[in-house]
Design an enzyme around this catalytic site. Structure first.
Site, PDB file in Angstrom:
ATOM      1  N   TYR A 149       0.834  -1.203   0.000  1.00 21.68           N
ATOM      2  CA  TYR A 149       0.000   0.000   0.000  1.00 21.68           C
ATOM      3  C   TYR A 149       0.874   1.259   0.000  1.00 21.68           C
ATOM      4  O   TYR A 149       0.741   2.120  -0.870  1.00 21.68           O
ATOM      5  CB  TYR A 149      -0.894  -0.029   1.229  1.00 21.68           C
ATOM      6  CG  TYR A 149      -1.889   1.111   1.328  1.00 21.68           C
ATOM      7  CD1 TYR A 149      -3.020   1.142   0.523  1.00 21.68           C
ATOM      8  CD2 TYR A 149      -1.708   2.138   2.256  1.00 21.68           C
ATOM      9  CE1 TYR A 149      -3.951   2.173   0.630  1.00 21.68           C
ATOM     10  CE2 TYR A 149      -2.630   3.167   2.373  1.00 21.68           C
ATOM     11  CZ  TYR A 149      -3.750   3.190   1.557  1.00 21.68           C
ATOM     12  OH  TYR A 149      -4.660   4.210   1.666  1.00 21.68           O
ATOM     13  N   ASP A 150       1.815   1.316   0.967  1.00 22.39           N
ATOM     14  CA  ASP A 150       2.609   2.543   1.134  1.00 22.39           C
ATOM     15  C   ASP A 150       3.466   2.831  -0.105  1.00 22.39           C
ATOM     16  O   ASP A 150       3.479   3.948  -0.622  1.00 22.39           O
ATOM     17  CB  ASP A 150       3.557   2.424   2.346  1.00 22.39           C
ATOM     18  CG  ASP A 150       2.828   2.146   3.644  1.00 22.39           C
ATOM     19  OD1 ASP A 150       1.605   1.922   3.611  1.00 22.39           O
ATOM     20  OD2 ASP A 150       3.478   2.146   4.708  1.00 22.39           O
ATOM     21  N   GLU A 151       4.181   1.788  -0.574  1.00 20.59           N
ATOM     22  CA  GLU A 151       5.071   1.999  -1.725  1.00 20.59           C
ATOM     23  C   GLU A 151       4.264   2.141  -3.018  1.00 20.59           C
ATOM     24  O   GLU A 151       4.661   2.862  -3.929  1.00 20.59           O
ATOM     25  CB  GLU A 151       6.088   0.863  -1.844  1.00 20.59           C
ATOM     26  CG  GLU A 151       7.053   0.775  -0.669  1.00 20.59           C
ATOM     27  CD  GLU A 151       8.078   1.912  -0.604  1.00 20.59           C
ATOM     28  OE1 GLU A 151       7.899   2.962  -1.248  1.00 20.59           O
ATOM     29  OE2 GLU A 151       9.081   1.738   0.120  1.00 20.59           O
ATOM     30  N   VAL A 191      -9.777   1.049  12.775  1.00 20.66           N
ATOM     31  CA  VAL A 191      -9.977   1.175  14.220  1.00 20.66           C
ATOM     32  C   VAL A 191     -11.351   1.764  14.558  1.00 20.66           C
ATOM     33  O   VAL A 191     -12.018   1.293  15.491  1.00 20.66           O
ATOM     34  CB  VAL A 191      -8.805   1.968  14.861  1.00 20.66           C
ATOM     35  CG1 VAL A 191      -8.790   3.433  14.444  1.00 20.66           C
ATOM     36  CG2 VAL A 191      -8.827   1.828  16.359  1.00 20.66           C
ATOM     37  N   SER A 193     -14.262   1.754  12.845  1.00 18.62           N
ATOM     38  CA  SER A 193     -15.359   0.800  12.609  1.00 18.62           C
ATOM     39  C   SER A 193     -15.267  -0.372  13.592  1.00 18.62           C
ATOM     40  O   SER A 193     -16.279  -0.807  14.151  1.00 18.62           O
ATOM     41  CB  SER A 193     -15.375   0.338  11.153  1.00 18.62           C
ATOM     42  OG  SER A 193     -14.080   0.014  10.714  1.00 18.62           O
ATOM     43  N   GLN A 213      -0.321   4.486  20.766  1.00 20.32           N
ATOM     44  CA  GLN A 213      -0.062   5.037  19.433  1.00 20.32           C
ATOM     45  C   GLN A 213      -1.178   6.037  19.078  1.00 20.32           C
ATOM     46  O   GLN A 213      -2.308   5.885  19.562  1.00 20.32           O
ATOM     47  CB  GLN A 213       0.051   3.924  18.365  1.00 20.32           C
ATOM     48  CG  GLN A 213      -1.221   3.193  18.016  1.00 20.32           C
ATOM     49  CD  GLN A 213      -1.489   1.995  18.915  1.00 20.32           C
ATOM     50  OE1 GLN A 213      -1.171   2.010  20.089  1.00 20.32           O
ATOM     51  NE2 GLN A 213      -2.108   0.959  18.363  1.00 20.32           N
ATOM     52  N   THR A 214      -0.840   7.024  18.262  1.00 19.06           N
ATOM     53  CA  THR A 214      -1.820   8.073  17.974  1.00 19.06           C
ATOM     54  C   THR A 214      -2.219   8.081  16.495  1.00 19.06           C
ATOM     55  O   THR A 214      -1.465   7.653  15.624  1.00 19.06           O
ATOM     56  CB  THR A 214      -1.276   9.480  18.322  1.00 19.06           C
ATOM     57  OG1 THR A 214      -0.202   9.785  17.428  1.00 19.06           O
ATOM     58  CG2 THR A 214      -0.830   9.566  19.756  1.00 19.06           C
ATOM     59  N   ASP A 277       3.353  -0.919  12.471  1.00 17.61           N
ATOM     60  CA  ASP A 277       2.245  -0.021  12.809  1.00 17.61           C
ATOM     61  C   ASP A 277       2.821   1.342  13.225  1.00 17.61           C
ATOM     62  O   ASP A 277       3.582   1.420  14.188  1.00 17.61           O
ATOM     63  CB  ASP A 277       1.462  -0.632  13.973  1.00 17.61           C
ATOM     64  CG  ASP A 277       0.066  -0.083  14.108  1.00 17.61           C
ATOM     65  OD1 ASP A 277      -0.864  -0.691  13.571  1.00 17.61           O
ATOM     66  OD2 ASP A 277      -0.078   0.970  14.764  1.00 17.61           O
ATOM     67  N   GLN A 280       2.775   7.239  15.554  1.00 16.68           N
ATOM     68  CA  GLN A 280       2.083   8.531  15.673  1.00 16.68           C
ATOM     69  C   GLN A 280       1.762   9.070  14.285  1.00 16.68           C
ATOM     70  O   GLN A 280       2.455   8.782  13.319  1.00 16.68           O
ATOM     71  CB  GLN A 280       2.947   9.535  16.433  1.00 16.68           C
ATOM     72  CG  GLN A 280       4.332   9.702  15.816  1.00 16.68           C
ATOM     73  CD  GLN A 280       5.237  10.622  16.633  1.00 16.68           C
ATOM     74  OE1 GLN A 280       4.885  11.033  17.726  1.00 16.68           O
ATOM     75  NE2 GLN A 280       6.388  10.949  16.093  1.00 16.68           N
TER      76      GLN A 280
END
Ligand code: NAD
Ligand code: UDP
Ligand code: UDP
Length: 317
Positions: A149-151, A191, A193, A213-214, A277, A280
């Site tokens: 997803y990220d790349e 998170v 849902s 984590q934020t 994960d 922040q």
């Protein structure tokens, strides 16, 4: 309202969570909307109220395959967004982002359409700079379970900027931070849902890791407003621009807020933190404020109440 000067607008991923709200907004403004989706994570119910409306058309098609249409504008949203969905078939996720971007850019180039890419805060990875301004290049693992997803999204941004430089294509790139609201898929594992469905069903609330984590949560109406403003902005302003709500919350704070709204007796349980994960995430939205005169208006508690009402309806609680 039917406008004779309406734009023909293609929305890829239009039957998804954000895409369906975007279609609503564009139809309300009298645009001619082609909603394209392969229904990988999107569902027809998200747009069924638009069927039969003048100016609305639904097309089943995957963006990894070429597409020949005549349009003025393209919003490219096609891509599963929740970690559970995009990790289910990671090769397809990268193909959707990369081949999908190439096809939509090729289409935009042929018909000289203005094209907007729905990019993501995930391009910043697990960031060492906080909050994240657009100038930050990010810290992304290229071989982890989130990398498809990220790349994929990072490569799509590269393609957008290269089509702009090489082919003078008119582009817009927004980086969306966590967004929530009605029409999130109840099983998509995100998170907001997850916590709402768990609270409504009286089940345990699953906190991954310590819950410290934020994330920064933006209500869908605010997000769509930012996206449309970006599309309509000065052609010289191409982004990337962060669109999100700078209010930053730990997952424990989010769980407590949802429990306060829903009531009930759910307990918090702690489960392992998924690999890579981010610890922040908070958008720096100074650029969106100055270039688009945009900032989010909906408070987290108010947006969560709307979202809880939606889930009550679909879960018939
Ligand atoms: P979603 O999963 O609800 O919507 C994605 C839509 O794309 C679905 O309708 C799905 O069926 C469709 N799709 C997937 N692969 C496709 C393909 N190959 N061809 C055609 N359609 C395809 O997710 P969403 O939250 O609405 O996200 C929409 C876009 O916004 C995505 O590009 C996502 O990366 C981006 N985004 C969302 C968030 C968020 O918090 N919701 C954050 C950052 C970025
Ligand atoms: N493409 C498409 N619709 C169009 C034009 C192009 O789907 O209307 C796709 C086509 O598959 C092509 C890709 O977009 O391979 C990239 O197009 P571009 O013109 O940039 O590249 P080329 O065709 O020269 O490889
Ligand atoms: N999360 C959690 N419980 C859940 C689902 C997610 O604690 O049931 C955490 C997850 O580990 C992450 C945060 O909530 O730290 C946001 O997760 P989400 O999947 O919504 O989005 P993303 O990680 O892509 O921002």
């Amino acid at each position: 309202m039917i406008r004779l000067d309406a734009n023909r607008v293609l929305v890829t991923g239009g039957a998804g969570f954000l895409g369906s709200h975007l279609c609503d907004r564009l139809i309300a403004e009298g645009e001619d909307v082609l909603c394209l989706d392969n229904f990988y994570t999107g569902i027809k119910r998200n747009v069924e109220h638009l069927m039969g409306r003048p100016g609305f058309e639904l097309i089943r098609h995957g963006v990894t395959f070429p597409l020949y249409l005549e349009v003025d504008r393209i919003y490219n949203l096609a891509c599963p967004a929740s970690p559970v969905h995009y990790q289910f078939d990671p090769v397809q996720t990268t193909k959707t982002s990369v081949h999908g971007a190439i096809n939509m850019l090729g289409l935009a180039k042929r018909v000289k359409a203005l094209i907007l890419q729905a990019s993501t805060s995930e391009v910043y990875g697990d960031p060492e700079v906080h909050p994240q301004p657009e100038s930050y290049w990010g810290r992304v693992n290229p071989i982890g379970i989130r990398s498809c997803y990220d790349e994929g999204k990072r490569c799509a941004e590269t393609l957008f900027f290269d089509y702009h430089r090489q082919h003078q294509l008119e582009i817009k790139v927004i980086r969306i931070f966590n967004t929530y609201g009605p029409r999130m898929h109840p099983n998509d594992g995100r998170v907001v849902s997850n916590f709402i469905v768990q609270a409504l069903k009286g089940k345990d609330i699953t906190i991954y890791g310590s819950g410290q984590q934020t994330r920064s949560f933006c209500y869908v109406d605010d997000l769509i407003d930012g996206m449309v403003r970006m599309m309509n902005s000065d052609p010289a302003f191409i982004g990337p621009v962060n669109i999100g709500n700078p209010g930053e919350f730990t997952m424990l704070e989010l769980a407590e807020l949802i429990l306060k709204i829903v009531g009930g007796k759910s307990k918090l349980v702690f489960e392992p933190l998924p690999q890579d994960d981010p610890k922040q995430r908070q958008p720096d939205i100074a650029l969106a404020q100055s270039a688009l005169s945009w900032e989010p208006k909906v408070k987290l508690e108010d947006g969560l109440k709307e979202t809880v009402s939606y889930f009550k309806t679909i879960l018939a609680i």
